[in-house]
Scaffold this motif. Structure first.
Motif, PDB file in Angstrom:
ATOM      1  N   GLY A  30      36.478  77.939  90.103  1.00 35.26           N
ATOM      2  CA  GLY A  30      37.247  78.938  89.344  1.00 35.26           C
ATOM      3  C   GLY A  30      38.749  78.725  89.400  1.00 35.26           C
ATOM      4  O   GLY A  30      39.511  79.591  88.985  1.00 35.26           O
ATOM      5  N   ASN A  31      39.168  77.563  89.909  1.00 39.79           N
ATOM      6  CA  ASN A  31      40.615  77.314  90.011  1.00 39.79           C
ATOM      7  C   ASN A  31      41.135  76.349  88.956  1.00 39.79           C
ATOM      8  O   ASN A  31      42.260  75.877  89.049  1.00 39.79           O
ATOM      9  N   GLY A  32      40.295  76.009  87.975  1.00 37.52           N
ATOM     10  CA  GLY A  32      40.686  74.994  86.989  1.00 37.52           C
ATOM     11  C   GLY A  32      41.554  75.564  85.879  1.00 37.52           C
ATOM     12  O   GLY A  32      41.646  76.773  85.675  1.00 37.52           O
ATOM     13  N   THR A  33      42.182  74.650  85.150  1.00 35.08           N
ATOM     14  CA  THR A  33      42.995  75.042  83.990  1.00 35.08           C
ATOM     15  C   THR A  33      42.534  74.211  82.792  1.00 35.08           C
ATOM     16  O   THR A  33      41.808  73.224  82.949  1.00 35.08           O
ATOM     17  N   GLU A  34      42.987  74.599  81.624  1.00 36.19           N
ATOM     18  CA  GLU A  34      42.610  73.826  80.431  1.00 36.19           C
ATOM     19  C   GLU A  34      43.195  72.416  80.505  1.00 36.19           C
ATOM     20  O   GLU A  34      42.617  71.478  79.970  1.00 36.19           O
ATOM     21  N   GLN A  35      44.341  72.263  81.175  1.00 38.27           N
ATOM     22  CA  GLN A  35      44.918  70.916  81.343  1.00 38.27           C
ATOM     23  C   GLN A  35      43.944  70.031  82.135  1.00 38.27           C
ATOM     24  O   GLN A  35      43.841  68.821  81.882  1.00 38.27           O
ATOM     25  N   ASP A  36      43.228  70.629  83.094  1.00 35.89           N
ATOM     26  CA  ASP A  36      42.256  69.846  83.871  1.00 35.89           C
ATOM     27  C   ASP A  36      41.185  69.234  82.964  1.00 35.89           C
ATOM     28  O   ASP A  36      40.721  68.117  83.199  1.00 35.89           O
ATOM     29  N   LEU A  37      40.783  69.983  81.942  1.00 34.14           N
ATOM     30  CA  LEU A  37      39.761  69.458  81.024  1.00 34.14           C
ATOM     31  C   LEU A  37      40.308  68.248  80.268  1.00 34.14           C
ATOM     32  O   LEU A  37      39.609  67.254  80.075  1.00 34.14           O
ATOM     33  N   LYS A  38      41.580  68.336  79.867  1.00 33.25           N
ATOM     34  CA  LYS A  38      42.199  67.197  79.170  1.00 33.25           C
ATOM     35  C   LYS A  38      42.312  66.012  80.122  1.00 33.25           C
ATOM     36  O   LYS A  38      42.062  64.859  79.749  1.00 33.25           O
ATOM     37  N   ASP A  39      42.665  66.289  81.368  1.00 30.03           N
ATOM     38  CA  ASP A  39      42.777  65.199  82.363  1.00 30.03           C
ATOM     39  C   ASP A  39      41.430  64.510  82.584  1.00 30.03           C
ATOM     40  O   ASP A  39      41.363  63.292  82.764  1.00 30.03           O
ATOM     41  N   LEU A  40      40.365  65.312  82.571  1.00 30.73           N
ATOM     42  CA  LEU A  40      39.024  64.720  82.765  1.00 30.73           C
ATOM     43  C   LEU A  40      38.718  63.708  81.667  1.00 30.73           C
ATOM     44  O   LEU A  40      38.210  62.615  81.937  1.00 30.73           O
ATOM     45  N   VAL A  41      39.048  64.080  80.433  1.00 31.27           N
ATOM     46  CA  VAL A  41      38.769  63.176  79.300  1.00 31.27           C
ATOM     47  C   VAL A  41      39.605  61.909  79.431  1.00 31.27           C
ATOM     48  O   VAL A  41      39.098  60.782  79.304  1.00 31.27           O
ATOM     49  N   GLU A  42      40.890  62.088  79.736  1.00 34.86           N
ATOM     50  CA  GLU A  42      41.783  60.928  79.822  1.00 34.86           C
ATOM     51  C   GLU A  42      41.344  59.986  80.958  1.00 34.86           C
ATOM     52  O   GLU A  42      41.219  58.774  80.780  1.00 34.86           O
ATOM     53  N   LEU A  43      41.069  60.588  82.103  1.00 38.46           N
ATOM     54  CA  LEU A  43      40.653  59.792  83.259  1.00 38.46           C
ATOM     55  C   LEU A  43      39.320  59.080  82.979  1.00 38.46           C
ATOM     56  O   LEU A  43      39.131  57.901  83.277  1.00 38.46           O
ATOM     57  N   GLY A  44      38.391  59.841  82.375  1.00 35.14           N
ATOM     58  CA  GLY A  44      37.072  59.279  82.056  1.00 35.14           C
ATOM     59  C   GLY A  44      37.199  58.070  81.143  1.00 35.14           C
ATOM     60  O   GLY A  44      36.560  57.033  81.359  1.00 35.14           O
ATOM     61  N   ASP A  45      38.039  58.181  80.123  1.00 31.53           N
ATOM     62  CA  ASP A  45      38.208  57.062  79.188  1.00 31.53           C
ATOM     63  C   ASP A  45      38.788  55.836  79.893  1.00 31.53           C
ATOM     64  O   ASP A  45      38.376  54.703  79.641  1.00 31.53           O
ATOM     65  N   VAL A  46      39.764  56.064  80.794  1.00 29.69           N
ATOM     66  CA  VAL A  46      40.370  54.932  81.512  1.00 29.69           C
ATOM     67  C   VAL A  46      39.340  54.264  82.434  1.00 29.69           C
ATOM     68  O   VAL A  46      39.228  53.032  82.473  1.00 29.69           O
ATOM     69  N   ILE A  47      38.551  55.077  83.133  1.00 28.64           N
ATOM     70  CA  ILE A  47      37.535  54.502  84.047  1.00 28.64           C
ATOM     71  C   ILE A  47      36.535  53.651  83.252  1.00 28.64           C
ATOM     72  O   ILE A  47      36.166  52.546  83.653  1.00 28.64           O
ATOM     73  N   LYS A  48      36.118  54.180  82.108  1.00 30.74           N
ATOM     74  CA  LYS A  48      35.150  53.441  81.282  1.00 30.74           C
ATOM     75  C   LYS A  48      35.724  52.095  80.825  1.00 30.74           C
ATOM     76  O   LYS A  48      35.046  51.085  80.799  1.00 30.74           O
ATOM     77  N   ASP A  49      37.004  52.131  80.435  1.00 31.79           N
ATOM     78  CA  ASP A  49      37.615  50.923  79.872  1.00 31.79           C
ATOM     79  C   ASP A  49      37.961  49.871  80.918  1.00 31.79           C
ATOM     80  O   ASP A  49      38.060  48.691  80.604  1.00 31.79           O
ATOM     81  N   THR A  50      38.201  50.291  82.152  1.00 35.39           N
ATOM     82  CA  THR A  50      38.797  49.337  83.100  1.00 35.39           C
ATOM     83  C   THR A  50      37.932  49.000  84.312  1.00 35.39           C
ATOM     84  O   THR A  50      38.328  48.172  85.134  1.00 35.39           O
ATOM     85  N   SER A  51      36.761  49.617  84.454  1.00 32.42           N
ATOM     86  CA  SER A  51      35.927  49.310  85.628  1.00 32.42           C
ATOM     87  C   SER A  51      35.266  47.947  85.476  1.00 32.42           C
ATOM     88  O   SER A  51      35.003  47.482  84.364  1.00 32.42           O
TER      89      SER A  51
END
Ligand code: SF4
Length: 511
Positions: free
Chosen positions: A459-480
């Motif tokens: 319950g401590n999340g923000t909408e920015q966290d959701l955007k960060d998840l997408v950005e981070l997820g895309d980078v992990i997919k592209d660079t692992s």
């Protein structure tokens, strides 16, 4: 219960002095786990479900001796309430086509004679005595068989490329390191029909020019290991493995290597390192295993289910195989159907069948008449599929097109009570734990993603966290470096895409 049932059946047979007329045969899995233990009476072909050890005496006295079926142990069709006695008439089996699982629940996996009686080793004989290695490869190419471990790469092409690489030694490797949560397809094949894999490995060995094969199997599968050991010994004794098979001058033998429970060892380069006794970490490709695999020699890695499809292709022909399934994904696929579905079990369905048919016609619908919410295919590498996509045909391309993947065959059904954020968190916890740590995006990125998810679920999340998840997820997919990292964000990204409202509810709860 199954082992107790076997013992009580044997005692009853002995007590009634019919040991010369009746035999109890232990088989592999029937697939209908929800209704196990299952018992079939031959030659009547009567299929009994949820049999308890204390039912043994009644089955022997009533059915076997007096010829009267034990009605209460027959399957009851939910709509008509009719009792069904034949396996094929039961809705769970009606839409299934069993190629890889053809002998599971049918033969005794510890007796090579039963496999031989079911046309076993005939395909190997045909390949060795009537076909050249190139003809063998052409047949697999023509069949259109694609790797069932998840990638869907054409099996025949993999064999062809490994054959083309000249070397004094080559290897066949069977990937039996099944690690997806809830998946047990390979385990059932190895426990129920180990010779189908040995025979196919020998055929592959002949095709690519290898004389030795490894089966890399997780040590957590003791029954499968035991049955493989028995099968290898029996095949060697009959000259079906070893030197000069079918007096053709072809030599091929198989050894087992045990995995120690690391999910990443299902990735072929990590698996090869582990076979060599090294740390099970992936390495970059190229070189591909077909060029430099185990002991730096050309190696062909196929999964258990892929091998289990090989012999029927030679016995019935590539055109027969191609006639099942879809144009780009011929044949069948085995799925471990689990979660909130009435008929949990192992199913083998033609490619092109819809998810709706699998969940409702075969799976019997959602438990307790709850509403369907989503189904996860591809395990921790896949994504969730919502009700809007229940009617798309199951094949490699269409599952990819909706953000999921075929994977090795895990299929977990979720109902209205499941929180999709929790589901995504469960899979991410799994991949974070299983990351080998070799490359930064996967090692650090998945840890950061999990921290954000934990923050959101508390319950401590923000909408920015959701955007960060997408950005981070895309980078992990592209660079692992390997498939584990390249797919690990999928469950989070697909639930964020289809169930953003559930994420927002967690975020909004706080405010
Ligand atoms: Fe290891 Fe993950 Fe990198 Fe694969 S992606 S090599 S599992 S750290």
């Amino acid at each position: 219960d199954s082992l107790k049932l076997v013992n009580m059946l044997k005692e009853s047979i002995k007590k009634h002095e019919i040991t010369n007329e009746v035999e109890v045969v232990v088989t592999g899995c029937f697939g209908f786990c929800e209704k196990g233990p299952i018992l079939k009476v031959y030659p009547d072909n009567v299929f009994y479900i949820t049999v308890k050890p204390e039912d043994a005496e009644e089955i022997i006295t009533e059915h076997v001796i007096k010829g009267r079926k034990v009605e209460r142990l027959l399957y009851v069709e939910p709509n008509t309430k009719k009792r069904l006695e034949g396996q094929k008439s039961i809705p769970f089996y009606k839409k299934q086509i069993r190629i890889a699982l053809r002998n599971c629940g049918f033969i005794n996996p510890e007796d090579i004679n039963e496999y031989i009686a079911a046309d076993g080793y005939q395909a190997l004989a045909k390949c060795l005595t009537e076909m050249s290695p190139d003809e063998v490869i052409d047949t697999v190419v023509q069949s259109g068989l694609r790797g069932r471990g998840g990638g869907g790469y054409p099996t025949g092409l993999k064999w062809k490329y490994t054959r083309q690489n000249q070397s004094d030694e080559k290897y066949i490797i069977c990937n039996a390191d099944e690690g997806d949560p809830g998946a047990f397809m390979d385990r059932s094949i190895l426990e129920g029909d180990p010779h189908s894999v040995l025979e196919a490995m020998a055929i592959a060995g002949y095709a690519i020019g290898a004389q030795y094969g490894y089966i890399y199997i997780r040590a957590e599968y003791p029954l499968a290991i035991n049955r493989l050991e028995i099968a290898i010994k029996q095949a060697r004794k009959l000259g079906l493995l070893g030197e000069n098979i079918f007096s053709t001058g072809f030599n091929f033998d198989i050894g087992l290597r045990y995995g120690a429970g690391a999910f990443v060892c299902g990735e072929e380069t990590a698996l090869i390192h582990s076979v060599e006794g090294k740390r099970g970490e992936p390495s970059s490709k190229p070189p591909f295993p077909a060029q430099r695999g185990v002991w730096d020699k050309p190696s062909c890695v196929n999964n258990v289910e892929t091998f289990a499809n090989i012999s029927p292709i030679f016995l019935k022909g590539p055109a027969w195989f191609k006639s099942i399934g879809t144009e780009k994904s011929p044949g069948t696929k085995v799925f471990a159907l689990a979660g909130k579905v009435n008929n949990v079990g192992l199913v083998e369905v033609p490619m092109g069948i819809t998810l709706r048919e699998v969940i409702y016609d075969i799976g019997g619908g959602i438990k307790n008449n709850k509403k369907f919410k989503a189904v996860q295919t591809g395990g921790p590498s896949g994504g969730c599929i919502t009700k809007e996509n229940l009617d798309i045909p199951i094949d490699y391309e269409s599952l990819n097109s909706i953000g999921s993947m075929m994977g090795s065959g895990g299929m977990i059904v979720m109902d209205e009570d499941n929180c999709m954020v929790d589901i995504a968190k469960f899979y991410l916890e799994f991949t974070k734990d299983e990351s080998c740590g070799k490359c930064t995006p996967c090692r650090i990125g998945n840890t950061r993603m999990l921290e954000i998810l934990e923050k959101i679920t508390k319950g401590n999340g923000t909408e920015q966290d959701l955007k960060d998840l997408v950005e981070l997820g895309d980078v992990i997919k592209d660079t692992s470096l390997c498939g584990l990292g390249q797919t690990s964000p999928n469950p989070v990204l697909s639930t964020l895409h289809y169930f953003q409202d559930e994420y927002l509810a967690h975020v909004k709860d706080k405010h």
